[in-house]
Scaffold this active site. Sequence first.
Site, PDB file in Angstrom:
ATOM      1  N   CYS A 157       0.886  -1.111   0.170  1.00 15.06           N
ATOM      2  CA  CYS A 157       0.110   0.007  -0.293  1.00 15.06           C
ATOM      3  C   CYS A 157       0.899   1.311  -0.016  1.00 15.06           C
ATOM      4  O   CYS A 157       1.964   1.165   0.589  1.00 15.06           O
ATOM      5  CB  CYS A 157      -1.084  -0.059   1.202  1.00 15.06           C
ATOM      6  N   HIS A 171       3.871  -7.819  13.801  1.00 16.86           N
ATOM      7  CA  HIS A 171       3.112  -7.843  12.715  1.00 16.86           C
ATOM      8  C   HIS A 171       3.958  -7.823  11.329  1.00 16.86           C
ATOM      9  O   HIS A 171       5.103  -6.882  11.462  1.00 16.86           O
ATOM     10  CB  HIS A 171       2.218  -6.519  12.831  1.00 16.86           C
ATOM     11  N   GLU A 209       3.647  -5.829   8.952  1.00 19.37           N
ATOM     12  CA  GLU A 209       3.772  -4.403   8.243  1.00 19.37           C
ATOM     13  C   GLU A 209       4.912  -3.846   9.035  1.00 19.37           C
ATOM     14  O   GLU A 209       5.993  -3.273   8.496  1.00 19.37           O
ATOM     15  CB  GLU A 209       2.621  -3.438   8.266  1.00 19.37           C
ATOM     16  N   THR A 230       0.766   1.721  10.453  1.00 19.66           N
ATOM     17  CA  THR A 230      -0.415   2.556   9.862  1.00 19.66           C
ATOM     18  C   THR A 230      -1.729   2.403  10.555  1.00 19.66           C
ATOM     19  O   THR A 230      -2.595   3.049  10.425  1.00 19.66           O
ATOM     20  CB  THR A 230      -0.565   2.363   8.371  1.00 19.66           C
ATOM     21  N   CYS A 244      -2.374   5.901   8.572  1.00 19.10           N
ATOM     22  CA  CYS A 244      -3.169   6.075   7.327  1.00 19.10           C
ATOM     23  C   CYS A 244      -4.363   6.600   7.373  1.00 19.10           C
ATOM     24  O   CYS A 244      -5.110   6.599   8.480  1.00 19.10           O
ATOM     25  CB  CYS A 244      -3.158   4.772   6.437  1.00 19.10           C
ATOM     26  N   SER A 301      -4.933  -5.644  12.689  1.00 21.98           N
ATOM     27  CA  SER A 301      -4.659  -4.491  13.820  1.00 21.98           C
ATOM     28  C   SER A 301      -5.471  -3.546  13.828  1.00 21.98           C
ATOM     29  O   SER A 301      -5.755  -2.902  14.901  1.00 21.98           O
ATOM     30  CB  SER A 301      -3.131  -4.027  13.358  1.00 21.98           C
ATOM     31  N   ASN A 302      -6.164  -3.050  12.553  1.00 20.36           N
ATOM     32  CA  ASN A 302      -7.089  -1.871  12.438  1.00 20.36           C
ATOM     33  C   ASN A 302      -8.222  -2.251  13.095  1.00 20.36           C
ATOM     34  O   ASN A 302      -9.064  -1.339  13.671  1.00 20.36           O
ATOM     35  CB  ASN A 302      -7.014  -1.323  11.199  1.00 20.36           C
TER      36      ASN A 302
HETATM   37  S1  SF4 Z   1      -5.095   0.094   6.550  1.00 18.38           S
HETATM   38 FE1  SF4 Z   1      -4.127   1.859   5.609  1.00 18.38          FE
HETATM   39  S2  SF4 Z   1      -2.003   1.433   5.098  1.00 18.38           S
HETATM   40 FE2  SF4 Z   1      -3.291  -0.375   5.451  1.00 18.38          FE
HETATM   41  S3  SF4 Z   1      -3.455  -1.264   3.488  1.00 18.38           S
HETATM   42 FE3  SF4 Z   1      -5.451   0.078   4.119  1.00 18.38          FE
HETATM   43  S4  SF4 Z   1      -5.087   2.082   3.334  1.00 18.38           S
HETATM   44 FE4  SF4 Z   1      -3.336   0.887   3.377  1.00 18.38          FE
END
Ligand code: SF4
Length: 426
Positions: free
Chosen positions: A172, A200, A202, A270, A308, A338-339
């Site tokens: 990304c 992780h 990333e 992110t 992000c 994670s998000n």
């Molecule tokens: S969460 Fe943010 S950094 Fe991760 S893939 Fe989606 S837009 Fe990209």
Amino acid sequence: MADTDASVKMTPETGAGPTGNMQATAPSGTYFRKGFGLKSEIQAELAVDYTGQFVDMLLARDYTLQAGDVTIRLAKEFGFCYGVERAVEYAYQARKKFPDRTIYLAGEIIHNPHVNSKLQAMGITFLMPVDGRIDFSGVRPEDVVILPAFGVTITDFEVLRKIGCVMVDTTCGSVLNVWKRVESYARDGFTSLIHGKYYHEETRATASQAEKHPGGQYLIVRNMEEAALVCDFIEGRIDSETLLKRFAHAASPNFDPTRDLQRIGVANQTTMLARESLAIGELVGQSMARAHGEQYARDNFRTFDTICSATQERQDAVVELLREPLDAMIVIGGYNSSNTLSLAALCSESVRTFHVEDADDIDPVSRTIRHRPLGAKEEVEAKDWLPRVTPVRIGVTAGASTPNNKIGEAIGRIFASMGIDPKSVQ
Ligand code: SF4
């Protein structure tokens, strides 16, 4: 776009290519980062696999669906982000472009079981990391390897480049921005203090960017508690041995706290909780000022918010939704996403929250829900999770790797659990 336009030739002149990992030459036509111009050919397949009728209805009705005594409210930003959409689309395009080749994925493309099983069903083989390393020994030059949205470490990239296989890079753009930041810290002699999870994909890829410059260092902190330990060292309350013991698994090789915590630059994975990342930056900056003086801190401390925009928007939208009276929140997304965990953490602060990995965790027949409570390592099953009083308002959100069909399916199951036939919801 013509197929040839999508491949990128890596040359010694440029040194670094379009992603932060490109460091050397590779044969032309082996590296792709913009798909293959096959979008129109896969669109119908993607729609079948990932669109959801209930979500379409919610979007048309100001994020609200009502049936009987039940109201569902969807956060205004939810589900697939731009980076995930792009990664999934390129994986489908890669399958279409190379129907007869062996295609591998370096880890999971994103952290969503439904998406990953779809890709596996298309014959894409996942090479999962063991102890943080991916074994590429079975990859042949004629094979195709898809790099996930999180990116891969510079070591893994270099291994693949040497094999000479085709690489489809879906890293990304927002991750690439963090990489640039970390690389610039290393170039300028700053240690990257990364707010993230050391295991992780990333964060491992991001941390590896520090290694591009001789002497580049990193230290990964998970939360405020770990950041406070770093401050304890900076201000002389703990010694380097104590700090190293705690962070041996999360620091660059040969990390020396005394040498490497003189100049610090903060970056983040992110998908962390944005307000925690900001707080960590402030905490460490103030600690540097207390230890060495304001001028020293100004010269030797940097911080940039590298959360992000998609993560930020999903967190902001859920905060907005939580201002409404809600009886429960359902957060849908992988347990290792994670998000999604950040969204579940925000919701848990104000309302009864159930983080489910998939729609079928909600069972309308037994009226139970399988979910993972915040901070728990295992899934648990809850009975009587539905509010007993009516009317009921349930909030819904989903992590950036959750497709709309899974969100819609979960909503249908919530209605069914309340005795409402999902087909009757108009
Ligand atoms: S969460 Fe943010 S950094 Fe991760 S893939 Fe989606 S837009 Fe990209």
